[in-house]
Design a protein around this motif. Sequence first.
Motif, PDB file in Angstrom:
ATOM      1  N   GLY A 164      43.978  39.372  35.272  1.00  0.00           N
ATOM      2  CA  GLY A 164      43.655  40.461  36.192  1.00  0.00           C
ATOM      3  C   GLY A 164      42.900  39.963  37.407  1.00  0.00           C
ATOM      4  O   GLY A 164      43.097  40.449  38.531  1.00  0.00           O
ATOM      5  N   TYR A 165      42.041  38.969  37.177  1.00  0.00           N
ATOM      6  CA  TYR A 165      41.266  38.396  38.284  1.00  0.00           C
ATOM      7  C   TYR A 165      42.196  37.728  39.300  1.00  0.00           C
ATOM      8  O   TYR A 165      42.013  37.865  40.514  1.00  0.00           O
ATOM      9  N   LEU A 166      43.202  37.010  38.806  1.00  0.00           N
ATOM     10  CA  LEU A 166      44.166  36.353  39.701  1.00  0.00           C
ATOM     11  C   LEU A 166      44.838  37.365  40.629  1.00  0.00           C
ATOM     12  O   LEU A 166      45.039  37.099  41.816  1.00  0.00           O
ATOM     13  N   VAL A 167      45.176  38.526  40.072  1.00  0.00           N
ATOM     14  CA  VAL A 167      45.839  39.562  40.869  1.00  0.00           C
ATOM     15  C   VAL A 167      44.893  40.114  41.927  1.00  0.00           C
ATOM     16  O   VAL A 167      45.243  40.225  43.111  1.00  0.00           O
ATOM     17  N   GLY A 168      43.674  40.479  41.501  1.00  0.00           N
ATOM     18  CA  GLY A 168      42.702  41.022  42.444  1.00  0.00           C
ATOM     19  C   GLY A 168      42.392  40.053  43.571  1.00  0.00           C
ATOM     20  O   GLY A 168      42.321  40.440  44.745  1.00  0.00           O
ATOM     21  N   GLN A 192      42.513  46.895  29.134  1.00  0.00           N
ATOM     22  CA  GLN A 192      41.092  46.927  29.495  1.00  0.00           C
ATOM     23  C   GLN A 192      40.643  45.585  30.056  1.00  0.00           C
ATOM     24  O   GLN A 192      39.885  45.522  31.024  1.00  0.00           O
ATOM     25  N   ARG A 193      41.126  44.496  29.446  1.00  0.00           N
ATOM     26  CA  ARG A 193      40.761  43.156  29.921  1.00  0.00           C
ATOM     27  C   ARG A 193      41.363  42.870  31.301  1.00  0.00           C
ATOM     28  O   ARG A 193      40.718  42.282  32.167  1.00  0.00           O
ATOM     29  N   ARG A 194      42.602  43.274  31.509  1.00  0.00           N
ATOM     30  CA  ARG A 194      43.246  43.070  32.810  1.00  0.00           C
ATOM     31  C   ARG A 194      42.498  43.841  33.895  1.00  0.00           C
ATOM     32  O   ARG A 194      42.269  43.329  34.993  1.00  0.00           O
ATOM     33  N   TYR A 195      42.133  45.064  33.560  1.00  0.00           N
ATOM     34  CA  TYR A 195      41.406  45.924  34.494  1.00  0.00           C
ATOM     35  C   TYR A 195      40.045  45.313  34.832  1.00  0.00           C
ATOM     36  O   TYR A 195      39.636  45.283  36.002  1.00  0.00           O
ATOM     37  N   ALA A 196      39.347  44.803  33.809  1.00  0.00           N
ATOM     38  CA  ALA A 196      38.021  44.202  34.023  1.00  0.00           C
ATOM     39  C   ALA A 196      38.109  43.002  34.958  1.00  0.00           C
ATOM     40  O   ALA A 196      37.264  42.824  35.853  1.00  0.00           O
ATOM     41  N   GLY A 197      39.124  42.165  34.776  1.00  0.00           N
ATOM     42  CA  GLY A 197      39.296  41.003  35.643  1.00  0.00           C
ATOM     43  C   GLY A 197      39.618  41.398  37.069  1.00  0.00           C
ATOM     44  O   GLY A 197      39.108  40.803  38.036  1.00  0.00           O
ATOM     45  N   PHE A 198      40.460  42.410  37.212  1.00  0.00           N
ATOM     46  CA  PHE A 198      40.832  42.933  38.529  1.00  0.00           C
ATOM     47  C   PHE A 198      39.599  43.450  39.279  1.00  0.00           C
ATOM     48  O   PHE A 198      39.371  43.117  40.450  1.00  0.00           O
ATOM     49  N   ILE A 199      38.770  44.247  38.594  1.00  0.00           N
ATOM     50  CA  ILE A 199      37.562  44.807  39.200  1.00  0.00           C
ATOM     51  C   ILE A 199      36.576  43.698  39.579  1.00  0.00           C
ATOM     52  O   ILE A 199      35.942  43.740  40.640  1.00  0.00           O
TER      53      ILE A 199
END
Length: 338
Positions: A164-168, A192-199
């Motif tokens: 998720g962080y990579l996407v954000g 939830q994990r993907r969302y957390a990384g994105f945020i």
Amino acid sequence: MVTIKDIAKELNLSYSTVSLALNASPMVSKTTMRRVKEAAREMGYKPNAMARALVLKRSGIIGIIVPDITNPFFSSVAFGAEQAAHKRGYNLLICNTEWNDELESHHLTLIVEKKIDGLLIASVNKKNHLLEGIIKQDLPLVFISSAYPSARCNFVGIDAEPGGYLVGKHLTDLGHREIAFVGGKFNSFSVQRRYAGFIKALADQKIAFNKEYTLSGEFSIESGYENGIKLLKKFPKVTATMAADDLIAVGMLKAMLERGIRVPQDFSIVGFDDIFIASLPGIELTTVFQEKKLMGELAMNILLDELNSGGDSKREKKSIVLSPRLVIRNTTAPPHSE
């Protein structure tokens, strides 16, 4: 018909050694196992599943629970697991829950009644009381993609938060500031994990995320399409979105194109999973790659290794965490300037 006795006589080994080698037991050295398997193949040996089940007191069947076998992510995982099972003389029983808690409970009950040898779980409602009971039975068990939070279990998957962080980071590096997140079911641990990384990626760039830009739904093209329309109507300032999986992203792409919104010139979309349709001409989706087939293979081999070690509940559990990788294609670009 070639028997275990024939192989034992040919190699001057005991019956039990050959039997253990054919069942990939860790009690046999790799060299002996290789000799036995090569001889079995050359002599045309075919295992008798019924006889083996009687001797080993096993069914020769491994179960896998998936929420949607039509989703290419889960079908790829199941395919990898099935191939690994067949190589080691086991069969795979696929239980498709259709994201339905009642059907999931039915399958979990069936698994206990059928006395299968082990279970792979690609996704399940973590609050299902039947699951806790299965874990307590010491049945060889591996979770795939989404770990079980309250028990020490085998696990194979990616760490979805860095994904998720990579996407954000990719979207903010392009210059996007008004970014939405379109999820599937938010009770999914992996979402939830993907969302957390994105945020976190947005926060690291000092970008305040508007929580109203968070939409939920199903893991489907139809749900992505509906949320794409909703996003355009309610939040016209949004210039990019992260979708929780590729099916949602493809649905959003369809909604944008039907309404004359150019992707990526006017709007950027990033998916997750890198299923086969993501790279097709006309879609060419920017997404996060997961080793789907490999996950199934690794999970099955972990399970069978535990099973052939005697299913010792005290055996150290394995956790294999694969690295996500951003695949940049043609659905992301800097925001359009008027």
